[in-house]
Design a protein around this motif. Structure first.
Motif, PDB file in Angstrom:
ATOM      1  N   ILE A   1      27.554  29.735   7.772  1.00  0.00           N
ATOM      2  CA  ILE A   1      26.909  28.575   7.144  1.00  0.00           C
ATOM      3  C   ILE A   1      25.992  29.039   6.012  1.00  0.00           C
ATOM      4  O   ILE A   1      25.970  28.448   4.929  1.00  0.00           O
ATOM      5  N   GLU A   2      25.235  30.109   6.259  1.00  0.00           N
ATOM      6  CA  GLU A   2      24.348  30.606   5.207  1.00  0.00           C
ATOM      7  C   GLU A   2      25.119  30.968   3.949  1.00  0.00           C
ATOM      8  O   GLU A   2      24.668  30.721   2.840  1.00  0.00           O
ATOM      9  N   ARG A   3      26.269  31.602   4.140  1.00  0.00           N
ATOM     10  CA  ARG A   3      27.081  31.948   2.977  1.00  0.00           C
ATOM     11  C   ARG A   3      27.540  30.674   2.255  1.00  0.00           C
ATOM     12  O   ARG A   3      27.532  30.601   1.026  1.00  0.00           O
ATOM     13  N   LEU A   4      27.959  29.693   3.023  1.00  0.00           N
ATOM     14  CA  LEU A   4      28.444  28.458   2.410  1.00  0.00           C
ATOM     15  C   LEU A   4      27.308  27.691   1.730  1.00  0.00           C
ATOM     16  O   LEU A   4      27.525  27.005   0.729  1.00  0.00           O
ATOM     17  N   GLN A   5      26.095  27.799   2.285  1.00  0.00           N
ATOM     18  CA  GLN A   5      24.948  27.118   1.668  1.00  0.00           C
ATOM     19  C   GLN A   5      24.730  27.612   0.234  1.00  0.00           C
ATOM     20  O   GLN A   5      24.467  26.822  -0.666  1.00  0.00           O
TER      21      GLN A   5
ATOM     22  N   LEU B   1      12.538  30.524 -17.875  1.00  0.00           N
ATOM     23  CA  LEU B   1      12.532  31.625 -16.923  1.00  0.00           C
ATOM     24  C   LEU B   1      11.400  32.587 -17.256  1.00  0.00           C
ATOM     25  O   LEU B   1      11.466  33.295 -18.255  1.00  0.00           O
ATOM     26  N   ASP B   2      10.371  32.591 -16.418  1.00  0.00           N
ATOM     27  CA  ASP B   2       9.316  33.584 -16.604  1.00  0.00           C
ATOM     28  C   ASP B   2       9.343  34.568 -15.432  1.00  0.00           C
ATOM     29  O   ASP B   2      10.217  34.506 -14.570  1.00  0.00           O
ATOM     30  N   TRP B   3       8.388  35.484 -15.410  1.00  0.00           N
ATOM     31  CA  TRP B   3       8.382  36.560 -14.416  1.00  0.00           C
ATOM     32  C   TRP B   3       8.392  35.992 -12.987  1.00  0.00           C
ATOM     33  O   TRP B   3       9.163  36.420 -12.133  1.00  0.00           O
ATOM     34  N   ASP B   4       7.538  35.003 -12.747  1.00  0.00           N
ATOM     35  CA  ASP B   4       7.428  34.474 -11.386  1.00  0.00           C
ATOM     36  C   ASP B   4       8.682  33.734 -10.944  1.00  0.00           C
ATOM     37  O   ASP B   4       9.069  33.783  -9.782  1.00  0.00           O
ATOM     38  N   SER B   5       9.338  33.055 -11.889  1.00  0.00           N
ATOM     39  CA  SER B   5      10.486  32.241 -11.475  1.00  0.00           C
ATOM     40  C   SER B   5      11.672  33.104 -11.067  1.00  0.00           C
ATOM     41  O   SER B   5      12.574  32.625 -10.387  1.00  0.00           O
ATOM     42  N   VAL B   6      11.689  34.366 -11.464  1.00  0.00           N
ATOM     43  CA  VAL B   6      12.786  35.239 -11.025  1.00  0.00           C
ATOM     44  C   VAL B   6      12.336  36.252  -9.978  1.00  0.00           C
ATOM     45  O   VAL B   6      13.099  37.151  -9.612  1.00  0.00           O
ATOM     46  N   SER B   7      11.114  36.093  -9.483  1.00  0.00           N
ATOM     47  CA  SER B   7      10.665  36.974  -8.402  1.00  0.00           C
ATOM     48  C   SER B   7      11.217  36.475  -7.075  1.00  0.00           C
ATOM     49  O   SER B   7      11.199  35.279  -6.798  1.00  0.00           O
ATOM     50  N   GLY B   8      11.705  37.399  -6.272  1.00  0.00           N
ATOM     51  CA  GLY B   8      12.175  37.031  -4.935  1.00  0.00           C
ATOM     52  C   GLY B   8      13.600  36.533  -4.908  1.00  0.00           C
ATOM     53  O   GLY B   8      14.105  36.149  -3.844  1.00  0.00           O
ATOM     54  N   ILE B   9      14.305  36.536  -6.034  1.00  0.00           N
ATOM     55  CA  ILE B   9      15.674  36.007  -6.025  1.00  0.00           C
ATOM     56  C   ILE B   9      16.725  37.107  -5.903  1.00  0.00           C
ATOM     57  O   ILE B   9      17.902  36.822  -5.740  1.00  0.00           O
ATOM     58  N   LEU B  10      16.291  38.363  -5.967  1.00  0.00           N
ATOM     59  CA  LEU B  10      17.254  39.471  -5.930  1.00  0.00           C
ATOM     60  C   LEU B  10      18.164  39.395  -4.708  1.00  0.00           C
ATOM     61  O   LEU B  10      19.360  39.662  -4.775  1.00  0.00           O
ATOM     62  N   MET B  11      17.581  39.040  -3.563  1.00  0.00           N
ATOM     63  CA  MET B  11      18.335  39.024  -2.319  1.00  0.00           C
ATOM     64  C   MET B  11      19.122  37.725  -2.116  1.00  0.00           C
ATOM     65  O   MET B  11      19.879  37.627  -1.148  1.00  0.00           O
ATOM     66  N   GLN B  12      18.876  36.737  -2.934  1.00  0.00           N
ATOM     67  CA  GLN B  12      19.483  35.432  -2.647  1.00  0.00           C
ATOM     68  C   GLN B  12      20.882  35.306  -3.215  1.00  0.00           C
ATOM     69  O   GLN B  12      21.141  35.657  -4.360  1.00  0.00           O
ATOM     70  N   GLY B  13      21.787  34.785  -2.393  1.00  0.00           N
ATOM     71  CA  GLY B  13      23.120  34.487  -2.864  1.00  0.00           C
ATOM     72  C   GLY B  13      23.088  33.319  -3.841  1.00  0.00           C
ATOM     73  O   GLY B  13      22.058  32.681  -4.040  1.00  0.00           O
ATOM     74  N   GLY B  14      24.242  33.027  -4.450  1.00  0.00           N
ATOM     75  CA  GLY B  14      24.328  31.892  -5.353  1.00  0.00           C
ATOM     76  C   GLY B  14      23.618  32.150  -6.669  1.00  0.00           C
ATOM     77  O   GLY B  14      23.264  33.285  -6.995  1.00  0.00           O
ATOM     78  N   THR B  15      23.440  31.075  -7.420  1.00  0.00           N
ATOM     79  CA  THR B  15      22.745  31.176  -8.697  1.00  0.00           C
ATOM     80  C   THR B  15      21.677  30.109  -8.803  1.00  0.00           C
ATOM     81  O   THR B  15      21.962  28.926  -8.609  1.00  0.00           O
ATOM     82  N   MET B  16      20.469  30.525  -9.091  1.00  0.00           N
ATOM     83  CA  MET B  16      19.355  29.582  -9.207  1.00  0.00           C
ATOM     84  C   MET B  16      19.556  28.616 -10.364  1.00  0.00           C
ATOM     85  O   MET B  16      18.882  27.589 -10.427  1.00  0.00           O
ATOM     86  N   LEU B  17      20.451  28.956 -11.281  1.00  0.00           N
ATOM     87  CA  LEU B  17      20.684  28.094 -12.441  1.00  0.00           C
ATOM     88  C   LEU B  17      21.775  27.068 -12.188  1.00  0.00           C
ATOM     89  O   LEU B  17      21.985  26.172 -12.998  1.00  0.00           O
ATOM     90  N   GLY B  18      22.473  27.185 -11.081  1.00  0.00           N
ATOM     91  CA  GLY B  18      23.637  26.326 -10.862  1.00  0.00           C
ATOM     92  C   GLY B  18      24.797  26.796 -11.718  1.00  0.00           C
ATOM     93  O   GLY B  18      24.630  27.589 -12.646  1.00  0.00           O
TER      94      GLY B  18
END
Lengths: 351, 351, 351, 351
Positions: free
Chosen positions: A153-157, C54-71
């Motif tokens: 589910i996390e991957r699909l999210q 996109l500034d420094w804070d808005s891209v902090s913590g996203i390295l580990m996240q799947g997907g794209t914050m921009l859609g």
């Protein structure tokens, strides 16, 4: 003393942990000989019984391994006719078995009950990833299945969010919705659909539409036994040039067909399938399965036969096999998790 | 209605899940305003209160995240003197808080009790990876800590086996041995040493020697509060040129010094440390923490204050804060898991 | 300087890592303003451009996240007609963009090439879990997809072994078999079927039968673009009462229909689907994506436009967009991994 | 043909994958007999050689397992004196070995070189989690170690953030900083300290202070061989009542003592230790180790002896043992990853 052990029914994480605990406990405490029966009850049904001796070394290192080192069968029924039953009992006698520990699901427990009535003392250990054993609050394999589904589910999210899609994920659970419920909550599903609560397609669509308006994707977690109100839409699979359509497993695909016309977002369905049954058990399931196995050994040594090990609250206990056969434990409609889901805003597809 | 939420004490997987459930449940059911207090009680202790409003979007997507979005403090005590206490109460009034949900461990619950007595209605949510909350069978964060430790044990098992070594792994658990016990069982440890049972060095060595004879490596899982009979050997850390030795955290290192002379194999010690407190919660802990958070919201809405949420069996319940402060739940000496461990041949270091 | 960043095409682990590295590198080295374009090229196609700074804070913590914050979007094509193209270019001008970093697959690179020809300087960053970018030895997202598939195969292996079944698992990879090849090798598949090598059903069956004889289960890993010699059998999906059959995604299901009659064991098929695209990137992919993102920023700062970042050996490099558009990198028939597979006894379905 | 296989030196994920590929490839392609030597070169040094035959079944199912099924030794040196060397060669002759595949690190390769000079044909397979083999771009075990460290860093990040602390994590890598560098980048470390670049304590403190000012925690990833400018501070471990202080492994603890006085935040150190060496290999490492093992078998069959398998770019190759012994591959100071780190704002502790 000579004790047989077998595993029957579908695969389930933790089977090896049970086999290990039964064996170690019997070897250590009463010096019993432990005989593994291969491939479930099929191992008692052929010309010659299929067995392998279980000593300390043969069960070392299997705690972490998925599957069952003894093999299993989910079709073999030694009670299908009198001759087969007699042969199985004769095999048990020729092996010199004083008792049999049968690890398995509904079907295995029902057979175990019949075997017990023919005179072979039995201790049952319930096994199901579906968590739907009557009289047992939590069965081993369930925690692992929930973890596997939650990770999916996390991957699909992340994909749902990136594309603004509605993602449907179908979990196992034909009669009971435990996996869909817990994995749905753990995976932050927006909608959770269970066999216990017929869902309204319109209610599901309404949740997704409201989220679309807020620029949000949606995730729907559906147990394979869930049905829409008014009866299920069937999706068939047909091999080209073959006259026989086969029902497609996926209620997820059916739901997708129903939802797509009602929504602007793309709707995608994923059926997780057999991955939910396999793999190394979680630490929780290893501990639980070890307790179940050890308790079975204690029942054997105490001569308390024709009972099935259970977990009530945090305590191990046992119930007569006669009481548990052929029943299934659904999610009660007043279960606290259902209430929790509704109160934090997760839809259960209710109108 | 305006409700404050804060997290105090050490990090614990599931804190964000509690914050999310408290917030969603209050927003959805009674339209309360929810105010996050930053950095535990420290957020009520400076010149101005440190807060951030919590709405639906701000708690979306945090279920899977370790740590606490509100920050925490494990030193700040607003009751340390009268002036500080008065200031904290003044801050609470100026924020217009009708009640406060305090998520934390022993220390946080004790402070919460004192704050409640000064007139701010409180609901406590217990938090500890150590699982040692009185009146609570299983606390969130514990399952994750067990999973982290079990994974580390698995890695050490392969190295121990390859080299024929004795591997010692030290887990958290200063007063209670739950983590060492469950992770030890899940990781197939040969010896498990707990704060609750003073161990015999000779008994531990005997297990390792017997395994050496059979060509087997050994793994010892020790909780940080475990002590040998006759008193602990201290291992000090000293920075060169500094006059002050510092006690080294590791009971694992002390045990290594004691065991090595008694064994032929090399003995290696690993102290897992802070990794046990962090990271994404397991699905089990996400569901449990969600239930705890939702239950806290229900208590707030029902006006049942100065109580702490608990889990009894599989049911959520609550206890008066006065009853739970300053106590710790050790592993009872007759706990089924201890019996299981002994019966399958795991040594508890008993003579 | 003002630089736009967008992500186009299907989801892929590591997109956020690229966005983060592009942004941090540009902010830190030349103080550029970085503008995120939302939902791929769709963000330049509506009445008003959709953006977020996109500034420094808005891209902090996203390295580990799947997907794209921009859609992202995998349908939006600003070059579909002249008016739309003109509008997109006008939006780029009104945003004051000096250049655009476009992260995406084949389609995105083709559009980027067209946009570049209309005058907006472009740097492309290739993205595909399929690893089939021409001129790029390893693309980010691929390692994660292989890890996800391998984990699923491991789960299926335990179930296959317990039941003595033939398990078929279908991976992504429509034109190139990289995922099936590497995950098949890592998961100890017995047969690996790729789009690059038409397979013989009889050869696959022969492997499974030989293993049946030795009491062994089999696992077949098949890429979604693989075809049997003599043409693919189609499996259709049909919604009851609907006149329109839909092609079922699964070559795994087709293979199952072909294999089952030739074997004694039960054959089961699993289609992994969208889980392969999502989730947190592996450490390998985080490092690789970070390098790609940083390299894109270097190209921007060096004024080297209308090129795509690539990886050649272990070195980052770049190629003209014109050279890479509309091509796909298949597994070469003399690739060392194919040779390795054959030499250790893995069947590639060859006759 | 009779081929021996042994594993020497410290544990490393992927050893079993190499053993499996060597064995399967030799069995399948030339019907060689494969003899496993137990416990590294120690298996050739006692009264009788310690061996186990390796057939197809004995290497089935070990691909996923950490450690080495053959056992290892990191002290045994058959070249320590003439008599021992003669005995080892005599054992090799009595076993009828036509060649030996030696899998191991620096030390093992040096011994292998000496053994080769005495007349036993050798193929070496390099093994190190540290990735510091000369002439080999990426060694198996490294990707797994990076993944283990990255996961630990992620856990520490959540705790660091919740408490606003400075977290120091010490990785393996005595001579080369590859693990710290890649895991630091993958885990979003703020500071990465390597053996290759002496660090300035003040520079590290400056990064942390600047982050403190912005309300941010910091994470420092330090390789065990890293040193501050001006020489390392030593931290000793002393067992009470013992006169002998022992050097504490942790440069992390030394750095903590240096940093704490310069910062307001609490500083915490974690030494990951042996967990980095064990556990199941990542899919990447399974594929890489399989290729290395297969390549070793090809060299044996081609009669290309006294060479070590290497990876150059994406291609397998080999180098003379004489060229690789006693060297270590550090991170070159102009390596692209160092540049990338600096450009995205990661400090390398440079003044």
């Amino acid at each position: 003393m000579r004790i047989g052990v077998l595993t029957g029914g579908g695969d389930c994480p933790g089977l090896n942990a049970v086999i290990r605990a039964v064996t170690k406990s019997l070897l250590r405490q009463c010096g019993a000989e432990v005989i593994g029966i291969r491939n479930g009850f099929a191992g008692l049904m052929g010309e010659v019984p299929q067995t392998r001796p279980l000593d300390w070394d043969s069960v070392s290192g299997i705690l972490m391994q998925g599957g069952t080192m003894l093999g299993t069968s989910n079709k073999a029924n030694p009670l299908r006719d009198e001759a087969t039953a007699e042969q199985a009992m004769a095999h048990a006698r020729s092996l010199g078995l004083d008792a049999l520990v049968a690890i398995g699901g509904d079907g295995t427990m029902a057979i175990a009950h019949g075997i017990a009535q023919r005179g072979l003392p039995i201790v049952g250990v319930p096994k199901t990833i579906d968590n739907d054993i009557v009289g047992c609050e939590r069965s081993f394999g369930f925690d692992t299945a929930v973890a596997t589904v939650t990770e999916a589910i996390e991957r699909l999210q992340t994909t749902g969010q990136s594309h603004g899609r509605v993602m449907i994920v179908e979990t196992m659970g034909r009669y009971a919705g435990w996996i869909a419920l817990e994995a749905g909550l753990a995976g932050a599903a927006d909608v959770i659909l269970l066999p216990e609560i017929d869902y309204s397609v319109e209610a599901v669509a309404a949740v997704c539409r409201e989220r679309e308006r807020r620029g949000r994707h949606s995730l729907v977690c559906i147990g394979e036994g869930a049905k829409p109100r008014g009866g299920a839409m069937t999706v068939e699979r047909r091999v080209a040039d073959s006259p026989d359509p086969v029902r497609l497993g996926g209620v997820a695909h059916a739901l997708r067909e129903q939802l797509q016309p009602l929504l602007e977002s793309e709707v995608r369905a994923t059926v997780l399938g057999h991955v939910q049954r396999g793999g190394t058990p979680t630490p929780f399931d290893r501990v639980l399965a070890t307790q179940f196995g050890n308790e079975a050994a204690q029942l054997v040594m105490a001569g308390q036969f024709n009972r099935m090990v259970t977990l009530q609250g945090e305590r191990l206990a046992s119930l007569p096999l006669a009481e548990v056969a052929h029943q299934s434990r659904q999610v009660p409609l007043d279960h606290p998790l259902l209430r929790t889901a509704r109160q934090i805003g997760v839809s259960l597809g209710e109108g």
